[in-house]
Design an enzyme around this catalytic site. Structure first.
Site, PDB file in Angstrom:
ATOM      1  N   HIS A  59      26.818 -32.804 -40.011  1.00 17.18           N
ATOM      2  CA  HIS A  59      25.598 -33.480 -40.433  1.00 17.18           C
ATOM      3  C   HIS A  59      25.530 -34.881 -39.817  1.00 17.18           C
ATOM      4  CE1 HIS A  59      23.016 -35.197 -43.891  1.00 17.18           C
ATOM      5  NE2 HIS A  59      22.244 -34.646 -42.968  1.00 17.18           N
TER       6      HIS A  59
ATOM      7  N   ASP B 184      16.506 -34.874 -18.885  1.00 20.84           N
ATOM      8  CA  ASP B 184      16.038 -34.484 -17.559  1.00 20.84           C
ATOM      9  C   ASP B 184      17.190 -34.610 -16.561  1.00 20.84           C
ATOM     10  OD1 ASP B 184      16.232 -37.235 -16.839  1.00 20.84           O
ATOM     11  OD2 ASP B 184      14.097 -37.575 -17.208  1.00 20.84           O
TER      12      ASP B 184
ATOM     13  N   TYR C  69      11.292 -39.481 -18.164  1.00 18.20           N
ATOM     14  CA  TYR C  69      11.490 -39.721 -19.599  1.00 18.20           C
ATOM     15  C   TYR C  69      11.512 -38.444 -20.442  1.00 18.20           C
ATOM     16  CZ  TYR C  69      10.506 -44.464 -18.081  1.00 18.20           C
ATOM     17  OH  TYR C  69      10.533 -45.665 -17.420  1.00 18.20           O
ATOM     18  N   ALA C  70      11.689 -37.289 -19.840  1.00 14.10           N
ATOM     19  CA  ALA C  70      11.775 -36.027 -20.585  1.00 14.10           C
ATOM     20  C   ALA C  70      13.186 -35.909 -21.154  1.00 14.10           C
ATOM     21  CB  ALA C  70      11.426 -34.842 -19.697  1.00 14.10           C
ATOM     22  N   ASN C  71      13.410 -36.697 -22.209  1.00  5.57           N
ATOM     23  CA  ASN C  71      14.719 -36.786 -22.853  1.00  5.57           C
ATOM     24  C   ASN C  71      14.496 -36.846 -24.357  1.00  5.57           C
ATOM     25  OD1 ASN C  71      16.123 -37.397 -20.252  1.00  5.57           O
ATOM     26  ND2 ASN C  71      14.941 -39.285 -20.415  1.00  5.57           N
TER      27      ASN C  71
ATOM     28  N   HIS D 216      13.548 -47.146 -23.529  1.00  3.69           N
ATOM     29  CA  HIS D 216      14.356 -46.263 -22.681  1.00  3.69           C
ATOM     30  C   HIS D 216      15.767 -46.820 -22.509  1.00  3.69           C
ATOM     31  CE1 HIS D 216      15.215 -43.118 -19.847  1.00  3.69           C
ATOM     32  NE2 HIS D 216      15.450 -43.976 -18.874  1.00  3.69           N
TER      33      HIS D 216
END
EC number: 5.4.99.62
Length: 139
Positions: A20, A28, A128-130, A106
Site C-alpha cells: 500500500h 515515455d 510528458y506521457a508519464n 515536470h
C-alpha cells in the site's frame, strides 16, 4: 500461464510484491530513469508499446489509489493526457473508488519517479506521457 492480460514476468512480480502506497512510474521513451530504480524496459521501437496500452494493462492488473502527472502534460500533449484521464475514469467506474489526481512540475515529477519501486519504460514518443501510480489495496 496467467489468465489475465499481463504477461511480462517483471511486471507480474512487481504487482505481486507491491505494498500500500508504493509508487510505480509508467513513462515515455525519453524520461530519465535513475540508476537506483528498477527499470522494466518494454520499449521496442517508436510507439511500441504505447503509453496508453501499457497503462490499460497495468490498471487491469494492479489496484491504485492515486495518480501523479506533470503539469505540462495537459498543455503539451492534450490528446494523450485526455486518453489517460479517460482510463482513470474507467478505473474509477470499474472499482467504485475515487482516485486522487495530483499535478506537479515536470522537474518535480522526475525527482519523484526516482522514489518509485520501478519505472516501466514504453516506446511512447509523446512529450510528458508519464504517470506515477500510487498503489492501493483491494480490501
Amino acid at each position: 500461464m496467467n489468465k489475465h492480460a499481463l504477461l511480462n514476468a517483471d511486471m507480474n512480480y512487481l504487482t505481486a510484491t507491491l505494498g500500500h502506497t508504493d509508487e510505480v512510474t509508467i513513462c515515455d521513451a525519453g524520461l530519465p530513469i535513475p540508476a537506483q530504480v528498477q527499470r522494466i524496459d518494454l520499449a521496442l521501437t517508436h510507439g511500441v508499446p504505447s503509453f496508453i496500452a501499457t497503462v490499460k494493462v497495468w490498471l487491469a492488473s494492479s489496484q491504485i489509489e492515486g495518480v501523479v502527472m506533470a503539469e505540462e502534460f495537459a498543455d503539451v500533449s492534450p490528446e494523450c493526457h485526455q486518453q489517460l484521464l479517460a482510463e482513470i475514469e474507467q478505473e474509477q467506474q470499474a472499482t467504485g473508488r475515487t482516485l486522487t489526481i495530483e499535478y506537479i512540475s515536470h522537474e518535480a515529477f522526475k525527482q519523484r519517479s526516482g522514489h518509485s519501486r520501478a519505472v516501466i519504460r514504453t516506446g511512447e514518443c509523446t512529450p510528458y506521457a508519464n504517470v506515477i501510480f500510487k498503489t492501493g489495496v483491494v480490501f
